[in-house]
Motif scaffolding. Structure first.
Motif, PDB file in Angstrom:
ATOM      1  N   LEU A 166      13.043  -6.863 -16.562  1.00  0.00           N
ATOM      2  CA  LEU A 166      13.533  -5.509 -16.819  1.00  0.00           C
ATOM      3  C   LEU A 166      12.380  -4.534 -16.654  1.00  0.00           C
ATOM      4  CD1 LEU A 166      15.779  -6.020 -19.975  1.00  0.00           C
ATOM      5  CD2 LEU A 166      16.517  -5.509 -17.651  1.00  0.00           C
ATOM      6  N   ASP A 167      12.647  -3.453 -15.942  1.00  0.00           N
ATOM      7  CA  ASP A 167      11.633  -2.420 -15.741  1.00  0.00           C
ATOM      8  C   ASP A 167      12.345  -1.074 -15.774  1.00  0.00           C
ATOM      9  OD1 ASP A 167       9.341  -1.033 -15.165  1.00  0.00           O
ATOM     10  OD2 ASP A 167       9.009  -1.942 -13.198  1.00  0.00           O
ATOM     11  N   PHE A 168      12.011  -0.260 -16.767  1.00  0.00           N
ATOM     12  CA  PHE A 168      12.656   1.051 -16.958  1.00  0.00           C
ATOM     13  C   PHE A 168      14.176   0.924 -17.060  1.00  0.00           C
ATOM     14  CE2 PHE A 168       8.610   2.347 -15.082  1.00  0.00           C
ATOM     15  CZ  PHE A 168       8.238   3.372 -15.945  1.00  0.00           C
ATOM     16  N   GLY A 169      14.617  -0.161 -17.685  1.00  0.00           N
ATOM     17  CA  GLY A 169      16.049  -0.365 -17.874  1.00  0.00           C
ATOM     18  C   GLY A 169      16.766  -0.942 -16.667  1.00  0.00           C
ATOM     19  N   TYR A 170      16.048  -1.183 -15.595  1.00  0.00           N
ATOM     20  CA  TYR A 170      16.638  -1.785 -14.395  1.00  0.00           C
ATOM     21  C   TYR A 170      16.301  -3.269 -14.363  1.00  0.00           C
ATOM     22  CZ  TYR A 170      17.222   2.983 -12.674  1.00  0.00           C
ATOM     23  OH  TYR A 170      17.576   4.288 -12.525  1.00  0.00           O
ATOM     24  N   GLY A 177      10.330  -0.504 -11.071  1.00  0.00           N
ATOM     25  CA  GLY A 177      10.151  -1.751 -10.338  1.00  0.00           C
ATOM     26  C   GLY A 177       8.831  -1.909  -9.625  1.00  0.00           C
ATOM     27  N   THR A 178       7.997  -0.878  -9.635  1.00  0.00           N
ATOM     28  CA  THR A 178       6.736  -0.977  -8.891  1.00  0.00           C
ATOM     29  C   THR A 178       5.874  -2.129  -9.416  1.00  0.00           C
ATOM     30  OG1 THR A 178       6.736   1.362  -8.322  1.00  0.00           O
ATOM     31  CG2 THR A 178       4.620   0.219  -8.221  1.00  0.00           C
ATOM     32  N   LEU A 179       5.664  -2.178 -10.707  1.00  0.00           N
ATOM     33  CA  LEU A 179       4.840  -3.244 -11.282  1.00  0.00           C
ATOM     34  C   LEU A 179       5.449  -4.617 -11.012  1.00  0.00           C
ATOM     35  CD1 LEU A 179       2.368  -4.036 -12.904  1.00  0.00           C
ATOM     36  CD2 LEU A 179       3.712  -3.746 -14.983  1.00  0.00           C
ATOM     37  N   THR A 180       6.741  -4.740 -11.160  1.00  0.00           N
ATOM     38  CA  THR A 180       7.415  -6.017 -10.916  1.00  0.00           C
ATOM     39  C   THR A 180       7.300  -6.427  -9.457  1.00  0.00           C
ATOM     40  OG1 THR A 180       8.991  -5.586 -12.699  1.00  0.00           O
ATOM     41  CG2 THR A 180       9.624  -7.224 -11.060  1.00  0.00           C
ATOM     42  N   SER A 210      10.998 -14.707  -5.476  1.00  0.00           N
ATOM     43  CA  SER A 210       9.542 -14.671  -5.283  1.00  0.00           C
ATOM     44  C   SER A 210       8.884 -16.011  -5.577  1.00  0.00           C
ATOM     45  CB  SER A 210       8.927 -13.583  -6.163  1.00  0.00           C
ATOM     46  OG  SER A 210       9.024 -13.926  -7.532  1.00  0.00           O
ATOM     47  N   TYR A 211       9.521 -16.852  -6.341  1.00  0.00           N
ATOM     48  CA  TYR A 211       8.931 -18.142  -6.693  1.00  0.00           C
ATOM     49  C   TYR A 211       8.883 -19.114  -5.508  1.00  0.00           C
ATOM     50  CZ  TYR A 211       8.830 -16.775 -11.558  1.00  0.00           C
ATOM     51  OH  TYR A 211       8.540 -16.119 -12.735  1.00  0.00           O
ATOM     52  N   TYR A 212       9.579 -18.819  -4.439  1.00  0.00           N
ATOM     53  CA  TYR A 212       9.568 -19.697  -3.265  1.00  0.00           C
ATOM     54  C   TYR A 212       8.351 -19.464  -2.365  1.00  0.00           C
ATOM     55  CZ  TYR A 212      14.161 -21.352  -4.525  1.00  0.00           C
ATOM     56  OH  TYR A 212      15.187 -21.936  -5.201  1.00  0.00           O
ATOM     57  N   VAL A 213       7.620 -18.404  -2.605  1.00  0.00           N
ATOM     58  CA  VAL A 213       6.422 -18.122  -1.799  1.00  0.00           C
ATOM     59  C   VAL A 213       5.372 -19.216  -1.984  1.00  0.00           C
ATOM     60  CG1 VAL A 213       4.466 -16.544  -1.575  1.00  0.00           C
ATOM     61  CG2 VAL A 213       6.786 -15.636  -1.702  1.00  0.00           C
ATOM     62  N   LEU A 214       5.157 -19.640  -3.207  1.00  0.00           N
ATOM     63  CA  LEU A 214       4.130 -20.645  -3.479  1.00  0.00           C
ATOM     64  C   LEU A 214       4.408 -21.983  -2.793  1.00  0.00           C
ATOM     65  CD1 LEU A 214       3.573 -18.448  -5.700  1.00  0.00           C
ATOM     66  CD2 LEU A 214       2.582 -20.313  -7.003  1.00  0.00           C
ATOM     67  N   PRO A 215       5.596 -22.566  -2.929  1.00  0.00           N
ATOM     68  CA  PRO A 215       5.801 -23.841  -2.235  1.00  0.00           C
ATOM     69  C   PRO A 215       5.705 -23.719  -0.713  1.00  0.00           C
ATOM     70  CG  PRO A 215       7.819 -23.178  -3.383  1.00  0.00           C
ATOM     71  CD  PRO A 215       6.741 -22.229  -3.786  1.00  0.00           C
ATOM     72  N   MET A 249       0.832  -1.196   0.000  1.00  0.00           N
ATOM     73  CA  MET A 249       0.000   0.000   0.000  1.00  0.00           C
ATOM     74  C   MET A 249       0.877   1.260   0.000  1.00  0.00           C
ATOM     75  SD  MET A 249      -2.874   1.079   2.788  1.00  0.00           S
ATOM     76  CE  MET A 249      -1.658   1.299   4.077  1.00  0.00           C
ATOM     77  N   LEU A 250       1.889   1.286   0.847  1.00  0.00           N
ATOM     78  CA  LEU A 250       2.795   2.432   0.897  1.00  0.00           C
ATOM     79  C   LEU A 250       3.563   2.588  -0.413  1.00  0.00           C
ATOM     80  CD1 LEU A 250       4.204   2.041   4.515  1.00  0.00           C
ATOM     81  CD2 LEU A 250       2.613   3.795   3.688  1.00  0.00           C
ATOM     82  N   HIS A 251       4.017   1.486  -0.960  1.00  0.00           N
ATOM     83  CA  HIS A 251       4.777   1.506  -2.210  1.00  0.00           C
ATOM     84  C   HIS A 251       3.923   2.074  -3.350  1.00  0.00           C
ATOM     85  CE1 HIS A 251       7.913  -0.747  -4.818  1.00  0.00           C
ATOM     86  NE2 HIS A 251       7.430   0.284  -5.474  1.00  0.00           N
ATOM     87  N   ILE A 252       2.697   1.590  -3.457  1.00  0.00           N
ATOM     88  CA  ILE A 252       1.818   2.065  -4.536  1.00  0.00           C
ATOM     89  C   ILE A 252       1.445   3.533  -4.318  1.00  0.00           C
ATOM     90  CG2 ILE A 252      -0.462   1.787  -5.586  1.00  0.00           C
ATOM     91  CD1 ILE A 252      -0.091  -1.255  -5.128  1.00  0.00           C
ATOM     92  N   ALA A 253       1.175   3.912  -3.080  1.00  0.00           N
ATOM     93  CA  ALA A 253       0.864   5.323  -2.791  1.00  0.00           C
ATOM     94  C   ALA A 253       2.048   6.216  -3.154  1.00  0.00           C
ATOM     95  CB  ALA A 253       0.498   5.491  -1.320  1.00  0.00           C
ATOM     96  N   PHE A 254       3.261   5.771  -2.849  1.00  0.00           N
ATOM     97  CA  PHE A 254       4.469   6.529  -3.203  1.00  0.00           C
ATOM     98  C   PHE A 254       4.594   6.637  -4.720  1.00  0.00           C
ATOM     99  CE2 PHE A 254       9.092   6.667  -4.056  1.00  0.00           C
ATOM    100  CZ  PHE A 254       9.367   7.892  -3.474  1.00  0.00           C
ATOM    101  N   GLU A 255       4.334   5.541  -5.425  1.00  0.00           N
ATOM    102  CA  GLU A 255       4.396   5.537  -6.890  1.00  0.00           C
ATOM    103  C   GLU A 255       3.391   6.534  -7.469  1.00  0.00           C
ATOM    104  OE1 GLU A 255       4.498   4.644 -11.014  1.00  0.00           O
ATOM    105  OE2 GLU A 255       5.995   4.165  -9.497  1.00  0.00           O
ATOM    106  N   VAL A 256       2.161   6.525  -6.968  1.00  0.00           N
ATOM    107  CA  VAL A 256       1.123   7.431  -7.459  1.00  0.00           C
ATOM    108  C   VAL A 256       1.517   8.880  -7.188  1.00  0.00           C
ATOM    109  CG1 VAL A 256      -1.276   8.175  -7.103  1.00  0.00           C
ATOM    110  CG2 VAL A 256      -0.727   5.738  -7.326  1.00  0.00           C
ATOM    111  N   MET A 257       1.998   9.155  -5.984  1.00  0.00           N
ATOM    112  CA  MET A 257       2.413  10.513  -5.643  1.00  0.00           C
ATOM    113  C   MET A 257       3.548  10.973  -6.561  1.00  0.00           C
ATOM    114  SD  MET A 257       4.187  12.037  -2.223  1.00  0.00           S
ATOM    115  CE  MET A 257       5.759  11.319  -2.671  1.00  0.00           C
ATOM    116  N   MET A 258       4.547  10.128  -6.751  1.00  0.00           N
ATOM    117  CA  MET A 258       5.683  10.499  -7.600  1.00  0.00           C
ATOM    118  C   MET A 258       5.233  10.751  -9.042  1.00  0.00           C
ATOM    119  SD  MET A 258       8.321  10.759  -5.683  1.00  0.00           S
ATOM    120  CE  MET A 258       9.689  10.765  -6.814  1.00  0.00           C
TER     121      MET A 258
END
Length: 184
Positions: free
Chosen positions: A126-130, A47-50, A137-142, A28-37
């Motif tokens: 890759l996101d914005f060249g980064y 990297g927000t979407l990723t 993240s793939y270890y969350v499911l198992p 929630m904080l990350h997305i709010a920061f993204e929207v504000m920026m």
């Protein structure tokens, strides 16, 4: 033995749910920061979407699965079984737990294989060249699938062997007292 295992599973499921709760707040904080920026300064945060799609959302969905099972919060349809004798109802419930355990254990195994493969190849996006590593993240499911399979195995064992429930099943009125499983 069932006491220690029940307590251990209670701490495991609670811990996974706390991690998921913390990630909801962080997302929630990350997305709010993204929207504000974006709208105030015209800058997108790389990297927000990723991060949202590969880290936050899978963890928020899959880590609390075991807690929901522990509390009995998964959806169940009892149209036919509610008129059956209690003994038959319990037998069908155990049968459903056995099937669910097989499904979740299979999912845990397969997603672990996928996570190991992603680790070997060093999966990233890759996101914005980064370059953002996504393989962790793939270890969350198992982890989520294995946790729910363990809770189901525990429920099967205490029911079949008529042992006290030390999982700390909770009700709407608060934590339930450990009780002896009813006989099938």
């Amino acid at each position: 033995m069932t006491r220690r295992l029940g307590h251990w599973l209670r701490y495991l499921t609670s811990g996974l749910a706390i991690v998921a709760d913390a990630l909801v707040a962080l997302m929630m904080l990350h997305i709010a920061f993204e929207v504000m920026m974006r709208y105030v300064f015209g800058i997108s945060v790389p990297g927000t979407l990723t991060l949202v799609s590969k880290y936050y959302l899978p963890a928020v969905v899959f880590l609390p699965l075991a807690m929901a099972e522990r509390r009995g919060n998964h959806i169940s349809v009892e149209v036919l079984t509610q008129v059956m004798p209690r003994r038959v109802q319990k037998a069908l419930e155990v049968f459903a737990w056995i099937l669910a355990t097989a499904v979740f254990a299979t999912l845990a195994y397969q997603t672990l294989l996928d996570a190991l493969k992603k680790t070997r190849i060093g999966a990233f996006e890759l996101d914005f060249g980064y370059q953002f590593m996504t393989w962790p993240s793939y270890y969350v499911l198992p982890v989520g699938f294995a946790a729910i399979a363990l809770v189901l195995l525990y429920k099967i064992a205490i029911t079949l062997f008529r042992k006290p429930d030390h999982l700390g099943m909770e009700t709407d009125d608060g934590p339930a007292e450990p009780a002896v499983s009813k006989r099938i």
